[in-house]
Scaffold this motif. Structure first.
Motif, PDB file in Angstrom:
ATOM      1  N   UNK A   1       0.821  -1.202   0.000  1.00 23.73           N
ATOM      2  CA  UNK A   1       0.000   0.000   0.000  1.00 23.73           C
ATOM      3  C   UNK A   1       0.855   1.253   0.000  1.00 23.73           C
ATOM      4  N   UNK A   2       0.201   2.409   0.047  1.00 29.21           N
ATOM      5  CA  UNK A   2       0.894   3.686   0.191  1.00 29.21           C
ATOM      6  C   UNK A   2       0.700   4.153   1.629  1.00 29.21           C
ATOM      7  N   UNK A   3       1.789   4.289   2.367  1.00 27.31           N
ATOM      8  CA  UNK A   3       1.714   4.554   3.796  1.00 27.31           C
ATOM      9  C   UNK A   3       2.281   5.921   4.128  1.00 27.31           C
ATOM     10  N   UNK A   4       1.488   6.707   4.846  1.00 24.38           N
ATOM     11  CA  UNK A   4       1.959   8.028   5.247  1.00 24.38           C
ATOM     12  C   UNK A   4       2.888   7.920   6.455  1.00 24.38           C
ATOM     13  N   UNK A   5       2.484   7.143   7.451  1.00 22.19           N
ATOM     14  CA  UNK A   5       3.248   7.006   8.680  1.00 22.19           C
ATOM     15  C   UNK A   5       3.257   5.541   9.099  1.00 22.19           C
ATOM     16  N   UNK A   6       4.412   5.015   9.467  1.00 20.40           N
ATOM     17  CA  UNK A   6       4.520   3.655   9.984  1.00 20.40           C
ATOM     18  C   UNK A   6       4.430   3.730  11.501  1.00 20.40           C
ATOM     19  N   UNK A   7       3.258   3.457  12.056  1.00 21.52           N
ATOM     20  CA  UNK A   7       3.054   3.658  13.495  1.00 21.52           C
ATOM     21  C   UNK A   7       2.353   2.470  14.141  1.00 21.52           C
ATOM     22  N   UNK A   8       2.796   1.264  13.801  1.00 26.08           N
ATOM     23  CA  UNK A   8       2.187   0.114  14.459  1.00 26.08           C
ATOM     24  C   UNK A   8       2.885  -0.141  15.791  1.00 26.08           C
TER      25      UNK A   8
END
Length: 318
Positions: free
Chosen positions: A240-247
């Protein structure tokens, strides 16, 4: 080769406009391509519309979107890799605009570009050629992870990317494929076996089942929710296109997943995709759900971004 061409422009966030834009394609390897048709990429364009960068590049308005188009060369420089006027091509980047920043830059009646940004078709184009970039992206992504016909695979999202992943895996003989998709009509178009509307719909019997999870929605929190379904040390592929990686790492660490990112498609992948499409081994017709003339570009975008039935929305420039 200087002039102006009509293009779909984002002059600012949440605003689309059809307007003339200047170009300068004066280098020896440059081309001008007369556009026949282009397609909207919903995940990417939604983020650009809302001023959310999808890469390290900063968005500088006005910008021109569009990364999937077919057309015919109308002018070519002396060093255009053998291409000449009259040749048909698939174009994925228009980078010779002078009046706006190209964020791919292919939604225009005329695409000023370099010969390295097109794939020669060697024949008159047909509508399935518009899927070349999508198929190439799937090929590029799936070569980063190992799988075989015995692998159990879960696809998160059956938009254009997820649906093409399903189609490609079927072509490779992978039958143990399930999916999560909110819109039932998309599930019907896929080759997935078990399809859930939400991850929570998968009962405990699906826990620890999957060797590979492929995330295509752009919602990174889907990874956390799917962890219970993964086998220990299973693979997660981000498409996908991810703005922020915050998992939350605490919620995934006990499975020790291997997480792979995919965003690069090379000319080799495009050529492989072109060959696969020409073989007619993929069911491509189901991807084309809407076609609009460029005069209805606003409606085309509205349908592409908001309609649950929309997979690939085409803009016709002729």
């Amino acid at each position: 080769m200087k002039g102006e061409a009509t293009a779909i422009v984002l002059p600012k966030a949440n605003k689309l406009k059809l307007q003339p834009v200047g170009y300068d394609a004066g280098k020896p390897g440059d081309l001008l391509v007369k556009t026949i048709a282009s397609t909207i990429t919903p995940g990417l364009d939604r983020l650009l519309l809302t001023n959310k960068p999808v890469s390290h590049r900063v968005i500088e308005y006005p910008i021109i979107t569009g990364s999937e188009s077919i057309g015919q060369v109308v002018e070519a420089g002396p060093d255009a890799r053998g291409l000449q006027a009259g040749d048909f091509v698939y174009a994925f980047l228009g980078d010779r605009w002078s009046g706006a920043k190209p964020y791919y830059g292919c939604h225009a009646e005329l695409i000023p570009t370099s010969a390295c940004n097109v794939l020669p078709l060697g024949r008159q184009p047909i509508h399935r050629d518009l899927l070349t970039g999508l198929v190439a992206y799937v090929i590029s992504a799936l070569e980063k992870v190992s799988f075989d016909t015995s692998s159990r695979i879960l696809i998160l999202g059956l938009g254009s990317v997820g649906l093409m992943v399903s189609e490609f895996l079927r072509n490779k003989g992978c039958m143990l494929v399930d999916a999560v998709e909110t819109f039932g009509i998309r599930g019907q178009l896929s080759h997935a076996g078990n399809i859930a509307f939400e991850i929570g719909d998968f009962t405990p019997e699906f826990n620890n089942r999957y060797d590979l999870v492929i995330e295509t929605t752009g919602r990174i929190l889907m990874i956390e929710k799917s962890i219970r379904l993964l086998k220990p040390r299973a693979k997660v592929l981000l498409m996908g296109n991810y703005e922020v990686m915050a998992y939350d790492y605490r919620l995934i660490q006990h499975k020790e997943p291997a997480i792979f990112c995919s965003s690069i498609t090379t000319l080799t992948h495009l050529k492989e995709a072109n060959t696969l499409l020409d073989s007619e081994m993929l069911d491509t017709e189901k991807f084309f759900t809407n076609v609009f003339p460029v005069s209805q570009y606003e409606l085309a975008y509205r349908i592409a971004l908001d309609s649950k039935e929309a997979i690939k929305t085409v803009i016709s420039w002729v």
